[in-house]
Design a protein around this motif. Structure first.
Motif, PDB file in Angstrom:
ATOM      1  N   VAL A   1      -3.387   3.705   1.623  1.00 23.23           N
ATOM      2  CA  VAL A   1      -2.949   3.805   2.967  1.00 23.23           C
ATOM      3  C   VAL A   1      -4.062   4.300   3.879  1.00 23.23           C
ATOM      4  CG1 VAL A   1      -1.341   5.044   4.670  1.00 23.23           C
ATOM      5  CG2 VAL A   1      -0.547   4.054   2.621  1.00 23.23           C
ATOM      6  N   ALA A   2      -4.880   5.394   3.457  1.00 19.39           N
ATOM      7  CA  ALA A   2      -5.927   5.770   4.385  1.00 19.39           C
ATOM      8  C   ALA A   2      -7.073   4.934   4.344  1.00 19.39           C
ATOM      9  CB  ALA A   2      -6.509   6.881   3.572  1.00 19.39           C
ATOM     10  N   ARG A   3      -7.157   3.962   3.492  1.00 20.89           N
ATOM     11  CA  ARG A   3      -8.250   2.930   3.548  1.00 20.89           C
ATOM     12  C   ARG A   3      -7.828   1.863   4.464  1.00 20.89           C
ATOM     13  NH1 ARG A   3      -9.034  -1.128  -1.009  1.00 20.89           N
ATOM     14  NH2 ARG A   3      -7.493   0.277  -2.194  1.00 20.89           N
ATOM     15  N   TYR A   4      -6.602   1.449   4.370  1.00 27.49           N
ATOM     16  CA  TYR A   4      -6.145   0.519   5.672  1.00 27.49           C
ATOM     17  C   TYR A   4      -6.568   1.042   6.979  1.00 27.49           C
ATOM     18  CZ  TYR A   4      -3.353  -1.976   8.571  1.00 27.49           C
ATOM     19  OH  TYR A   4      -2.784  -2.746   9.806  1.00 27.49           O
ATOM     20  N   TRP A   5      -6.090   2.078   7.216  1.00 24.68           N
ATOM     21  CA  TRP A   5      -6.318   2.781   8.485  1.00 24.68           C
ATOM     22  C   TRP A   5      -7.802   2.697   8.865  1.00 24.68           C
ATOM     23  CZ3 TRP A   5      -2.840   1.883  11.435  1.00 24.68           C
ATOM     24  CH2 TRP A   5      -1.505   2.168  11.324  1.00 24.68           C
ATOM     25  N   ARG A   6      -8.666   3.280   7.681  1.00 26.60           N
ATOM     26  CA  ARG A   6     -10.117   3.104   8.119  1.00 26.60           C
ATOM     27  C   ARG A   6     -10.862   1.812   8.207  1.00 26.60           C
ATOM     28  NH1 ARG A   6     -10.189   6.514   3.784  1.00 26.60           N
ATOM     29  NH2 ARG A   6     -10.980   5.027   2.449  1.00 26.60           N
ATOM     30  N   ALA A   7     -10.054   0.915   7.558  1.00 31.09           N
ATOM     31  CA  ALA A   7     -10.598  -0.445   7.823  1.00 31.09           C
ATOM     32  C   ALA A   7     -10.052  -1.173   9.192  1.00 31.09           C
ATOM     33  CB  ALA A   7     -10.010  -1.291   6.809  1.00 31.09           C
ATOM     34  N   THR A   8      -8.827  -0.744   9.482  1.00 31.51           N
ATOM     35  CA  THR A   8      -8.266  -1.406  10.838  1.00 31.51           C
ATOM     36  C   THR A   8      -8.525  -0.459  12.283  1.00 31.51           C
ATOM     37  OG1 THR A   8      -6.201  -0.564  10.356  1.00 31.51           O
ATOM     38  CG2 THR A   8      -6.767  -2.996   9.491  1.00 31.51           C
TER      39      THR A   8
ATOM     40  N   PRO B   1      -3.277 -12.218   7.673  1.00 31.39           N
ATOM     41  CA  PRO B   1      -2.071 -11.183   7.854  1.00 31.39           C
ATOM     42  C   PRO B   1      -1.468 -11.556   9.167  1.00 31.39           C
ATOM     43  CG  PRO B   1      -4.632 -10.474   8.438  1.00 31.39           C
ATOM     44  CD  PRO B   1      -4.491 -11.900   7.739  1.00 31.39           C
ATOM     45  N   VAL B   2      -0.022 -11.641   9.023  1.00 34.04           N
ATOM     46  CA  VAL B   2       0.873 -11.422  10.132  1.00 34.04           C
ATOM     47  C   VAL B   2       1.175 -10.321  10.790  1.00 34.04           C
ATOM     48  CG1 VAL B   2       2.971 -12.608  10.892  1.00 34.04           C
ATOM     49  CG2 VAL B   2       1.590 -13.961   9.359  1.00 34.04           C
ATOM     50  N   GLY B   3       1.394  -9.503  10.080  1.00 35.51           N
ATOM     51  CA  GLY B   3       1.753  -7.996  10.596  1.00 35.51           C
ATOM     52  C   GLY B   3       1.962  -7.333   9.325  1.00 35.51           C
ATOM     53  N   VAL B   4       2.191  -5.835   9.716  1.00 32.56           N
ATOM     54  CA  VAL B   4       2.389  -4.848   8.827  1.00 32.56           C
ATOM     55  C   VAL B   4       3.807  -4.208   9.052  1.00 32.56           C
ATOM     56  CG1 VAL B   4       1.174  -2.471   7.960  1.00 32.56           C
ATOM     57  CG2 VAL B   4      -0.137  -4.260   9.066  1.00 32.56           C
ATOM     58  N   VAL B   5       4.594  -3.942   7.947  1.00 30.02           N
ATOM     59  CA  VAL B   5       5.562  -3.040   8.071  1.00 30.02           C
ATOM     60  C   VAL B   5       5.240  -1.721   7.466  1.00 30.02           C
ATOM     61  CG1 VAL B   5       8.369  -3.024   7.113  1.00 30.02           C
ATOM     62  CG2 VAL B   5       7.224  -5.253   7.788  1.00 30.02           C
ATOM     63  N   SER B   6       5.467  -0.619   8.515  1.00 33.40           N
ATOM     64  CA  SER B   6       5.501   0.619   7.732  1.00 33.40           C
ATOM     65  C   SER B   6       6.872   1.089   7.556  1.00 33.40           C
ATOM     66  CB  SER B   6       4.874   1.500   9.167  1.00 33.40           C
ATOM     67  OG  SER B   6       5.632   1.391  10.163  1.00 33.40           O
TER      68      SER B   6
ATOM     69  N   MET C   1       0.318   6.262  11.158  1.00 35.29           N
ATOM     70  CA  MET C   1      -0.662   7.123  10.206  1.00 35.29           C
ATOM     71  C   MET C   1       0.233   7.955   9.212  1.00 35.29           C
ATOM     72  SD  MET C   1      -4.293   7.638  11.857  1.00 35.29           S
ATOM     73  CE  MET C   1      -5.080   8.713  10.571  1.00 35.29           C
ATOM     74  N   THR C   2       1.316   8.594   9.705  1.00 36.91           N
ATOM     75  CA  THR C   2       2.177   9.371   8.965  1.00 36.91           C
ATOM     76  C   THR C   2       3.018   8.504   7.965  1.00 36.91           C
ATOM     77  OG1 THR C   2       4.016   9.361  10.587  1.00 36.91           O
ATOM     78  CG2 THR C   2       2.194  11.228  10.617  1.00 36.91           C
ATOM     79  N   ALA C   3       3.146   7.146   7.974  1.00 42.52           N
ATOM     80  CA  ALA C   3       3.736   6.118   7.188  1.00 42.52           C
ATOM     81  C   ALA C   3       3.339   6.122   5.777  1.00 42.52           C
ATOM     82  CB  ALA C   3       3.987   4.744   7.659  1.00 42.52           C
ATOM     83  N   PRO C   4       4.101   6.863   4.754  1.00 41.94           N
ATOM     84  CA  PRO C   4       3.705   6.869   3.382  1.00 41.94           C
ATOM     85  C   PRO C   4       3.412   5.487   2.683  1.00 41.94           C
ATOM     86  CG  PRO C   4       5.975   7.562   3.375  1.00 41.94           C
ATOM     87  CD  PRO C   4       5.474   7.324   4.747  1.00 41.94           C
ATOM     88  N   VAL C   5       4.177   4.453   3.373  1.00 36.74           N
ATOM     89  CA  VAL C   5       4.218   3.014   2.801  1.00 36.74           C
ATOM     90  C   VAL C   5       3.909   1.918   3.930  1.00 36.74           C
ATOM     91  CG1 VAL C   5       5.596   1.318   1.647  1.00 36.74           C
ATOM     92  CG2 VAL C   5       5.687   3.786   1.212  1.00 36.74           C
ATOM     93  N   LEU C   6       2.903   1.188   3.506  1.00 35.22           N
ATOM     94  CA  LEU C   6       2.588   0.046   4.522  1.00 35.22           C
ATOM     95  C   LEU C   6       2.746  -1.095   3.506  1.00 35.22           C
ATOM     96  CD1 LEU C   6      -0.852   1.252   6.199  1.00 35.22           C
ATOM     97  CD2 LEU C   6       1.678   1.485   6.925  1.00 35.22           C
ATOM     98  N   VAL C   7       3.266  -2.484   4.163  1.00 38.98           N
ATOM     99  CA  VAL C   7       3.589  -3.767   3.521  1.00 38.98           C
ATOM    100  C   VAL C   7       2.653  -4.623   4.441  1.00 38.98           C
ATOM    101  CG1 VAL C   7       4.844  -5.556   2.726  1.00 38.98           C
ATOM    102  CG2 VAL C   7       5.741  -3.106   2.534  1.00 38.98           C
TER     103      VAL C   7
ATOM    104  N   LEU D   1       0.982  -1.075  -0.148  1.00 37.85           N
ATOM    105  CA  LEU D   1       0.097  -0.128   0.043  1.00 37.85           C
ATOM    106  C   LEU D   1       0.874   0.979  -0.006  1.00 37.85           C
ATOM    107  CD1 LEU D   1      -2.447  -1.055   2.712  1.00 37.85           C
ATOM    108  CD2 LEU D   1      -2.575  -1.548   0.183  1.00 37.85           C
ATOM    109  N   ASP D   2       1.082   1.991  -1.223  1.00 38.67           N
ATOM    110  CA  ASP D   2       1.922   2.937  -1.498  1.00 38.67           C
ATOM    111  C   ASP D   2       1.472   4.166  -1.972  1.00 38.67           C
ATOM    112  OD1 ASP D   2       1.762   1.995  -3.850  1.00 38.67           O
ATOM    113  OD2 ASP D   2       4.116   1.843  -4.053  1.00 38.67           O
ATOM    114  N   ASN D   3       0.099   4.361  -2.085  1.00 41.70           N
ATOM    115  CA  ASN D   3      -0.418   5.720  -2.271  1.00 41.70           C
ATOM    116  C   ASN D   3      -1.389   5.858  -1.263  1.00 41.70           C
ATOM    117  OD1 ASN D   3      -3.243   5.065  -3.155  1.00 41.70           O
ATOM    118  ND2 ASN D   3      -2.517   3.554  -4.549  1.00 41.70           N
ATOM    119  N   PRO D   4      -1.446   7.287  -0.924  1.00 43.54           N
ATOM    120  CA  PRO D   4      -2.262   7.820  -0.069  1.00 43.54           C
ATOM    121  C   PRO D   4      -3.811   7.167   0.189  1.00 43.54           C
ATOM    122  CG  PRO D   4      -1.141   9.482  -0.940  1.00 43.54           C
ATOM    123  CD  PRO D   4      -1.058   8.315  -2.044  1.00 43.54           C
ATOM    124  N   ASP D   5      -4.282   7.040  -0.841  1.00 43.52           N
ATOM    125  CA  ASP D   5      -5.806   6.332  -0.826  1.00 43.52           C
ATOM    126  C   ASP D   5      -5.841   4.880   0.024  1.00 43.52           C
ATOM    127  OD1 ASP D   5      -6.872   8.787  -1.829  1.00 43.52           O
ATOM    128  OD2 ASP D   5      -7.111   8.138  -3.848  1.00 43.52           O
TER     129      ASP D   5
END
Length: 200
Positions: free
Chosen positions: A56-63, A165-170, A79-85, A50-54
């Motif tokens: 990333v924002a959708r991830y945070w809204r969902a979780t 999902p095991v975890g997220v790398v920001s 939430m300031t991280a620009p990239v989530l894996v 997840l590397d575009n703002p939309d």
């Protein structure tokens, strides 16, 4: 950077600058994760980038749900991280691989796995991403998804149920404020306290 230096400098960073992360750097982080050990070469992991703002924002809204509107310091920083894996494991890939003729098992019995290597290998992929982030001069953090949020996450990103999902790398460029200290303030026990030589 020497591996020993990357290991020494690795820490969980929970606050990022607005500077974008170059796509080539993200690709190198993902490639490092792809080099993780994999039992039987099952390759039962996957990475949701997840590397575009939309996205990333959708991830945070969902979780995080309503907490997005009034986040605590931890969430506000991450939430300031620009990239989530999002790192995901696939148990079926391991059960199928070890039922193949060269492995000697003829069934997919999960009881043969006292440790779920699908999660273990995925976690090792995440660690390689964290170390590569340090090598690239980035900040990174590994964190989990809240249990109640997993179904919302799956629905938001069409993640098949076979993948956990095991975890997220920001990932991002760290600021002077690396974010809340989390459990780091507890300190680590000395190596001698956790190492048992020859017997317990």
């Amino acid at each position: 950077m020497e591996l020993s230096e990357a290991v020494r400098r690795r820490r969980m960073v929970r606050n990022y600058s607005s500077e974008p992360v170059e796509a080539a750097v993200v690709d190198r982080v993902l490639a490092a994760g792809h080099r993780a050990p994999s039992a039987g070469n099952s390759a039962g992991w996957a990475f949701l980038l997840l590397d575009n703002p939309d996205d990333v924002a959708r991830y945070w809204r969902a979780t995080a749900g309503d907490r997005v509107e009034a986040p605590d310091r931890w969430l506000r920083g991450l939430m300031t991280a620009p990239v989530l894996v999002v790192t995901l494991s696939c148990k079926d890939a391991y059960l199928e691989r070890y039922a193949e003729p060269d492995k000697g098992w003829s069934d997919r019995d999960e009881a043969r796995w006292p440790v779920p290597y699908w999660h273990t290998d995925t976690a090792m992929a995440a660690m390689l991403m964290l170390l590569t982030a340090v090598d690239e001069g980035l900040g990174a953090c590994f964190f989990g998804l809240p249990g109640p949020a997993v179904d919302r996450f799956r629905a938001a990103f069409d993640v098949p149920t076979a993948y956990t999902p095991v975890g997220v790398v920001s990932l991002g460029h760290r600021t002077d404020d690396a974010g809340p200290a989390g459990s780091a303030r507890r300190g680590r026990p000395p190596v001698a306290d956790v190492t048992h030589r020859g017997r317990w």
